[in-house]
Write a protein that holds these residues in place. Structure first.
Motif, PDB file in Angstrom:
ATOM      1  N   ARG A  54       0.830  -1.225   0.000  1.00 21.75           N
ATOM      2  CA  ARG A  54       0.000   0.000   0.000  1.00 21.75           C
ATOM      3  C   ARG A  54       0.852   1.258   0.000  1.00 21.75           C
ATOM      4  O   ARG A  54       0.665   2.154  -0.838  1.00 21.75           O
ATOM      5  CB  ARG A  54      -0.905  -0.015   1.224  1.00 21.75           C
ATOM      6  N   ASP A  55       1.800   1.330   0.920  1.00 21.68           N
ATOM      7  CA  ASP A  55       2.598   2.545   1.057  1.00 21.68           C
ATOM      8  C   ASP A  55       3.509   2.773  -0.142  1.00 21.68           C
ATOM      9  O   ASP A  55       3.745   3.919  -0.536  1.00 21.68           O
ATOM     10  CB  ASP A  55       3.420   2.480   2.348  1.00 21.68           C
ATOM     11  N   VAL A 113      -8.959   4.489   2.939  1.00 24.75           N
ATOM     12  CA  VAL A 113      -9.008   5.878   3.366  1.00 24.75           C
ATOM     13  C   VAL A 113      -7.683   6.595   3.073  1.00 24.75           C
ATOM     14  O   VAL A 113      -7.677   7.798   2.754  1.00 24.75           O
ATOM     15  CB  VAL A 113      -9.376   5.965   4.860  1.00 24.75           C
ATOM     16  N   LYS A 114      -6.572   5.879   3.119  1.00 27.02           N
ATOM     17  CA  LYS A 114      -5.292   6.504   2.759  1.00 27.02           C
ATOM     18  C   LYS A 114      -5.244   6.799   1.261  1.00 27.02           C
ATOM     19  O   LYS A 114      -4.675   7.825   0.847  1.00 27.02           O
ATOM     20  CB  LYS A 114      -4.126   5.596   3.161  1.00 27.02           C
ATOM     21  N   SER A 115      -5.823   5.941   0.460  1.00 24.34           N
ATOM     22  CA  SER A 115      -5.871   6.185  -0.979  1.00 24.34           C
ATOM     23  C   SER A 115      -6.780   7.364  -1.289  1.00 24.34           C
ATOM     24  O   SER A 115      -6.483   8.185  -2.175  1.00 24.34           O
ATOM     25  CB  SER A 115      -6.375   4.936  -1.704  1.00 24.34           C
ATOM     26  N   VAL A 118      -5.101  10.814  -0.801  1.00 27.21           N
ATOM     27  CA  VAL A 118      -4.171  11.316  -1.821  1.00 27.21           C
ATOM     28  C   VAL A 118      -4.884  11.610  -3.139  1.00 27.21           C
ATOM     29  O   VAL A 118      -4.241  11.927  -4.142  1.00 27.21           O
ATOM     30  CB  VAL A 118      -3.012  10.321  -2.054  1.00 27.21           C
ATOM     31  N   GLY A 119      -6.214  11.488  -3.141  1.00 28.79           N
ATOM     32  CA  GLY A 119      -6.979  11.904  -4.301  1.00 28.79           C
ATOM     33  C   GLY A 119      -7.244  10.858  -5.353  1.00 28.79           C
ATOM     34  O   GLY A 119      -7.619  11.196  -6.482  1.00 28.79           O
ATOM     35  N   LEU A 120      -7.098   9.577  -5.018  1.00 31.74           N
ATOM     36  CA  LEU A 120      -7.383   8.528  -5.996  1.00 31.74           C
ATOM     37  C   LEU A 120      -8.887   8.348  -6.170  1.00 31.74           C
ATOM     38  O   LEU A 120      -9.682   8.704  -5.300  1.00 31.74           O
ATOM     39  CB  LEU A 120      -6.745   7.210  -5.562  1.00 31.74           C
TER      40      LEU A 120
END
Length: 229
Positions: A54-55, A113-115, A118-120
């Protein structure tokens, strides 16, 4: 009275999932009679692989698995425990399965939620959420030259991660990330346990046959045959 911070519970589930998957990786290492290095590698990959994937895909600096000592320490401690102890017994297996399924929901929601942050787009967010949840298990199975279990050799797993990721995406869009995380954890754990109890699996490939007209049949190249000129 101060309000309860749900992030503390989510962090506990997160680290518990790392430990549980580290133990599962150790169980695989024991089945293949690996040495201590093999136990450590499978434990780390199993517990942290999805988060690292993911990171790296999101490009948000160093993977959290390397910056938060709780993750790497948890995976190594779990690997050492699996190396020293035979993890047998019905209740031990059930607790590991429960912890793993709780982590599936937590990791699917976290990746989603992390994706989103970053605007995905929707599909990318859900995809990375699912990869976060199942990536470690896939890497573990590949390292021992085994077809990953998420490809159909067992009850529903990737499917419940998909449901959890979708729940998180929808609720996060309504500015309810904590509810999204809670819903994903509860749903994935509940559906996962039910799928194992009922033996739910996705159906295999369809058997529909498409027949081409005779004039086109010769243009298809069959495996193991040479095409004549």
């Amino acid at each position: 009275m101060s309000s309860i911070d749900p992030s503390a519970f989510f962090n506990v589930v997160d680290v518990t999932g790392v430990v549980a998957n580290g133990l599962l990786g150790g169980a695989v290492a024991r089945a293949y009679r690996f040495d201590a290095v093999g136990f450590a590698m499978l434990g780390i990959v199993s517990g942290l692989g999805g988060g690292v994937i993911r990171d790296v895909l999101l490009g948000n600096g160093f993977p959290v698995a390397l910056t938060n000592p709780a993750y790497l320490s948890g995976a190594l401690i779990a690997s050492a425990a699996a190396y020293l102890l035979v993890l047998g017994g019905k209740w031990t297996g059930r607790l590991l399965i429960l912890a793993d399924l709780l982590a599936v929901g937590c990791w699917a929601a976290t990746g989603t939620v992390k994706s989103l942050a970053v605007g995905l787009g929707p599909l990318a967010c859900v995809l990375i959420g699912v990869l976060t949840a199942i990536g470690g298990g896939i890497l573990r199975d590949v390292l021992v030259a085994k077809i990953p279990a998420v490809f159909g050799d067992g009850p529903l797993y990737a499917t419940i991660a998909l449901i959890g990721a979708i729940e998180m995406f929808v609720l996060a869009r309504f500015d309810l990330p904590n509810w999204g995380m809670t819903a994903s954890i509860v749903t994935c754990a509940g559906l996962g346990l039910l799928a194992r109890r009922r033996g739910w699996r996705l159906p295999g490939a369809a058997q529909w046959e498409v027949r081409l007209p005779a004039r086109y049949a010769g243009t298809l190249r069959r495996p193991g045959t040479r095409q004549r000129h």
